[in-house]
Design an enzyme around this catalytic site. Structure first.
Site, mmCIF file in Angstrom:
data_model
loop_
_atom_site.group_PDB
_atom_site.id
_atom_site.type_symbol
_atom_site.label_atom_id
_atom_site.label_comp_id
_atom_site.label_asym_id
_atom_site.label_seq_id
_atom_site.Cartn_x
_atom_site.Cartn_y
_atom_site.Cartn_z
ATOM 1 N N TYR A 65 -15.597 17.459 -14.717
ATOM 2 C CA TYR A 65 -16.087 16.435 -14.701
ATOM 3 C C TYR A 65 -17.198 16.610 -13.563
ATOM 4 O O TYR A 65 -16.811 16.380 -12.412
ATOM 5 C CB TYR A 65 -14.935 15.146 -13.687
ATOM 6 N N ASP A 88 -6.076 19.480 -13.480
ATOM 7 C CA ASP A 88 -7.041 18.398 -13.675
ATOM 8 C C ASP A 88 -6.580 18.031 -15.489
ATOM 9 O O ASP A 88 -7.013 19.279 -16.402
ATOM 10 C CB ASP A 88 -8.161 18.136 -13.710
ATOM 11 N N LYS A 127 -7.710 7.197 -19.042
ATOM 12 C CA LYS A 127 -7.253 8.051 -20.315
ATOM 13 C C LYS A 127 -6.094 7.710 -21.277
ATOM 14 O O LYS A 127 -6.777 6.801 -21.703
ATOM 15 C CB LYS A 127 -8.406 9.227 -20.039
ATOM 16 N N ARG A 160 0.914 -1.221 -0.081
ATOM 17 C CA ARG A 160 0.410 -0.078 -0.171
ATOM 18 C C ARG A 160 0.557 1.041 0.156
ATOM 19 O O ARG A 160 0.494 2.620 -0.839
ATOM 20 C CB ARG A 160 -1.458 0.483 1.531
HETATM 21 O O1 P1T Z 1 -12.609 7.475 -13.858
HETATM 22 P P1 P1T Z 1 -12.059 7.951 -13.118
HETATM 23 O O2 P1T Z 1 -10.456 7.136 -13.429
HETATM 24 O O3 P1T Z 1 -11.697 7.611 -11.888
HETATM 25 O O4 P1T Z 1 -11.531 9.850 -12.987
HETATM 26 C C1 P1T Z 1 -12.006 10.720 -12.985
HETATM 27 C C2 P1T Z 1 -11.875 11.713 -13.879
HETATM 28 C C3 P1T Z 1 -11.892 12.855 -13.570
HETATM 29 N N1 P1T Z 1 -11.259 14.487 -14.171
HETATM 30 C C4 P1T Z 1 -11.384 14.536 -15.048
HETATM 31 C C5 P1T Z 1 -10.989 14.973 -16.304
HETATM 32 C C6 P1T Z 1 -12.479 13.034 -16.112
HETATM 33 O O5 P1T Z 1 -13.281 13.526 -17.382
HETATM 34 C C7 P1T Z 1 -12.236 11.665 -14.698
HETATM 35 C C8 P1T Z 1 -13.222 10.673 -15.698
HETATM 36 N N2 P1T Z 1 -14.086 10.696 -16.694
HETATM 37 C C9 P1T Z 1 -15.216 10.273 -17.641
HETATM 38 C C10 P1T Z 1 -15.515 9.077 -16.906
HETATM 39 C C11 P1T Z 1 -15.420 10.336 -18.306
HETATM 40 O O6 P1T Z 1 -16.121 9.914 -19.610
HETATM 41 O O7 P1T Z 1 -15.792 11.638 -18.097
#
Ligand code: P1T
Length: 381
Positions: A98, A170, A195, A46
């Protein structure tokens, strides 16, 4: 070293014991100690695992930063930053975020006594006016999800520096290939590595990078204390994905540019959101701070409604309807009912996320096939 070389080599060298070109995957939760507290740098996975260390180093190098931290999701990374705050602290945040980030801010942290002001971040005077004596953090996305607004990172950094505020960017939509917020004065870069960094829609992961030793210490403390850390196999997959980030981003940007131009000229399309278009309000800033305008395009049909968006989304074949973005395959989504459904409708509408808005994650397929898919979907609307 140039970015493309870093994508391939960052984070590791051939493994010294066997000469393996790719780093081994360390499937272990714990590590033997010679005496209590005497070990080789790892005591429990962890807190640290060599497969994660390689990935954290690689991501930090790609962002031009010193310290990298990986999490079991992007939201885990957002949460880690928010946990550096205390009750009574205030955050200035971009109003187009988001949906999950907005939800965490409003529904989890507001009730713990952290205040938020959501603003457009479009001018120095607006940002200055939102800052309070208790403001500790500024949180922006650029380009934003899903309306592709562009925020001037350097301007935000100058203001934050003057007030002693930590600026978090971000950088998910741009990826480190197209934008490096630390070089523009940000204190922390955040990624949903799910992503573009992962790039193949086969994992969920988050990342943070910082150059600030004190901030990094607090982030590491929260990372190991909360424990939202990724497993070694996911770290390996993410590292493998990152090795082609430069190639993929080139293709995403090229294809997205063609998709945006195509949509712009289509008689059934009313509005196209893409920072690469000269008429986009953030085009000049994007051209200044990005090395390409990204792979995301949003648009509205002339008959802008949820029903029309739904019809279009059921007509596409290559663009499959799914949440997420940044993988090699093209995806289409309906932010109002999917990624941004947790934002109250009136807030969503005020920020430009209409009921009919359609978001495309343009993949790396042949552009001709993608345009043909969009064309036939539009013809059948
Ligand atoms: O899904 P996750 O890996 O927890 O990430 C969250 C997140 C944070 N910041 C941005 C700009 C994001 O686009 C996302 C996740 N977004 C999607 C799942 C989406 O389809 O927009």
């Amino acid at each position: 070293m140039k970015k493309s070389t870093l994508c391939v080599h960052a984070g590791h060298e051939p493994e010294p014991v066997t000469g393996a070109v790719m780093p081994p995957v360390f499937f272990t939760s714990t590590y033997v100690q010679q005496a209590p507290g005497e070990h080789q740098g790892y005591d429990y996975s962890r807190a640290g695992n060599p497969s994660r260390t390689v990935l954290e180093k690689a991501m930090a190098e790609l962002e031009g930063g010193k310290h990298g931290f990986c999490f079991s999701s992007g939201m885990g990374a957002v949460d880690c930053v928010l946990k550096t705050l205390s009750t009574g602290d205030h955050v200035v945040a971009m109003n187009d975020l988001y949906g999950g980030t907005y939800r965490l801010f409003r529904q989890s942290y507001e009730k713990l006594g952290i205040g938020f002001s959501f603003i457009s971040c479009s001018s120095a005077s607006e940002i200055e006016a939102a800052i309070q004596p208790s403001t500790r953090l500024m949180w922006i996305e650029t380009p934003t999800n899903p309306t592709l607004k562009v925020v001037d990172i350097e301007l935000c950094a100058q203001i934050c520096q003057r007030h002693g505020i930590v600026l978090v960017v971000d950088n998910t939509f741009a990826s480190p290939m197209l934008q490096n917020p630390l070089a523009l004065g940000a204190n922390i870069v955040m990624h949903s590595m799910t992503k573009y960094l992962g790039g193949h829609s086969d994992l969920i992961m988050g990342g943070l990078v910082s150059n600030d030793d004190k901030l990094a210490e607090a982030l590491f403390f929260n990372q190991k204390s909360t424990g939202a850390t990724p497993g070694p196999m996911d770290c390996y997959l993410a590292l493998r994905g990152m090795k082609t980030l430069h190639l993929r981003m080139k293709a995403h940007v090229e294809n997205a540019g063609q998709v945006a131009q195509f949509l712009l000229s289509h008689p059934k399309v009313a509005k196209v959101y893409y920072p690469g278009l000269s008429e986009h309000p953030g085009h000049q800033i994007a051209a200044k701070q990005m090395k390409g305008f990204g792979g995301m395009v949003s648009f509205e049909l002339k008959n802008n409604s949820e029903q029309m968006a739904s019809m279009f989304l059921s007509n596409t074949r290559l663009f499959v309807l799914a949440e997420s973005l940044g993988g090699v395959e093209s995806l289409a989504s309906h932010p109002a009912s999917m990624t941004h459904a947790s934002i109250p409708r009136e807030v969503r509408l005020a920020n430009g996320i209409s009921d009919g808005l359609i978001r495309l994650s343009v993949g790396v397929e042949d552009a001709e096939d993608l345009l043909e898919d969009l064309n036939s979907a539009l013809e059948n609307c």
